[in-house]
Design an enzyme around this catalytic site. Sequence first.
Site, short mmCIF file in Angstrom:
data_model
loop_
_atom_site.label_atom_id
_atom_site.label_comp_id
_atom_site.label_asym_id
_atom_site.label_seq_id
_atom_site.Cartn_x
_atom_site.Cartn_y
_atom_site.Cartn_z
N ASP A 1 0.85 -1.19 0.00
CA ASP A 1 0.00 0.00 0.00
C ASP A 1 0.89 1.24 0.00
O ASP A 1 1.67 1.45 0.93
CB ASP A 1 -0.91 -0.02 1.24
CG ASP A 1 -2.01 1.01 1.18
OD1 ASP A 1 -2.18 1.65 0.12
OD2 ASP A 1 -2.72 1.18 2.19
N ASP B 1 -2.76 2.47 -6.20
CA ASP B 1 -1.75 2.56 -5.14
C ASP B 1 -1.67 1.36 -4.21
O ASP B 1 -0.98 1.41 -3.19
CB ASP B 1 -1.97 3.83 -4.32
CG ASP B 1 -3.32 3.85 -3.61
OD1 ASP B 1 -4.21 3.07 -4.00
OD2 ASP B 1 -3.49 4.65 -2.67
N GLU B 2 -2.37 0.27 -4.52
CA GLU B 2 -2.26 -0.89 -3.64
C GLU B 2 -2.56 -2.17 -4.42
O GLU B 2 -3.26 -2.16 -5.42
CB GLU B 2 -3.18 -0.77 -2.42
CG GLU B 2 -4.64 -0.65 -2.74
CD GLU B 2 -5.52 -0.62 -1.50
OE1 GLU B 2 -5.26 -1.39 -0.55
OE2 GLU B 2 -6.48 0.17 -1.48
#
Length: 367
Positions: A18, A112-113
């Site tokens: 993350d 983003d993860e």
Amino acid sequence: MEKSTQATERIRKIIHVDMDAFYASVEQLDHPEWRGKPLVVGGNAARGVVAAASYEARKFGIHSAMSSVLAARKCPHLIFARHRFDRYKELSSQIREIFYEYTDLVEPLSLDEAFLDVTENKKGLKSAILIARQIREKIKEKTGLNASAGVSYNKFLAKIASDLNKPNGQAVILPEEAEDFLEKLPIGKFFGIGKVTAEKMQSLGIHNGQDLKEFSLQFLTKKFGKSGLHYFNIVRGIHLSEVQPNRIRKSLSAENTFEKDLISLDEMEENLYPIFEEVIRRIEKSGIKGRTISLKLKYADFTLQTRSKTLEQYADTDQIWQVSLELLHQEEIPKPVRLLGLGLSNLNITEEQVHFGEQLKIPFHNK
């Protein structure tokens, strides 16, 4: 213990990576003059919604999905940065390339993860903890950005672990530690249990995992429907969902059910706007675009109606709101409305981000 044995029959090595305050961190990376200062991406001091907040801004109580007006009130010297999705996608692609150095079993949740299954990996490494550390170091070296990671034997626990030592840290939850860890975990920290569900659980005396564990499957199913089985399992460390690299998302949506039925168009417009803002927040989080906007209406008698419009090009923020209003006014609303929803489909499949879990409803205060 029989339940623990079920959870560890096939022990996998799952990592959840993350990025730390991704959009805000990218802006600070590209604008050195903003580093160390409270900054948000999205909206402005007069209108809009915060898509991401830097850690400096979070010290003022500012967070994603907060009204920009409120954020500006909390921090008068707050910097508002316009989102730059092409830049975020560029960096996201670089980060994803690093993931694929280790495994093809990568399940992105957004720009983003992502989840990675490294049980068997391209480097032949036995330690998922070492792999997570290497990935974070490579991300920093290649992009200049910090990432946090969680390591465990299933996705649910890896997701929780990645949040334990943020920012720029990592944590591991081993199989033999899982149940004790979950018993002590506050119910609001369980991934997938949102604010509304947490409040309902607390009203039943469920404040942490140990409290949740005391209730039977029958009771949880009665109170929470199909989710009852999920809650029964996760507090025992059981979550069998595999990392799914090829899952395709068909749509993105948000909706709200109202305690009091809406009668007038003015009421409907007023209550539709926060739903629109939530859709935009989810678009910004996932980085996807769509051409079809749909308005969902559930009437007081529980009948459903959906109105849709497809554009020639991918819709921008202003178009989504304009079309939403157009659909609302398209024809007469014949009955009081108990639910409104907005959805986006016909997505940009080639750039599309995949999704983990169910689409959650918005935790509005009036629910």
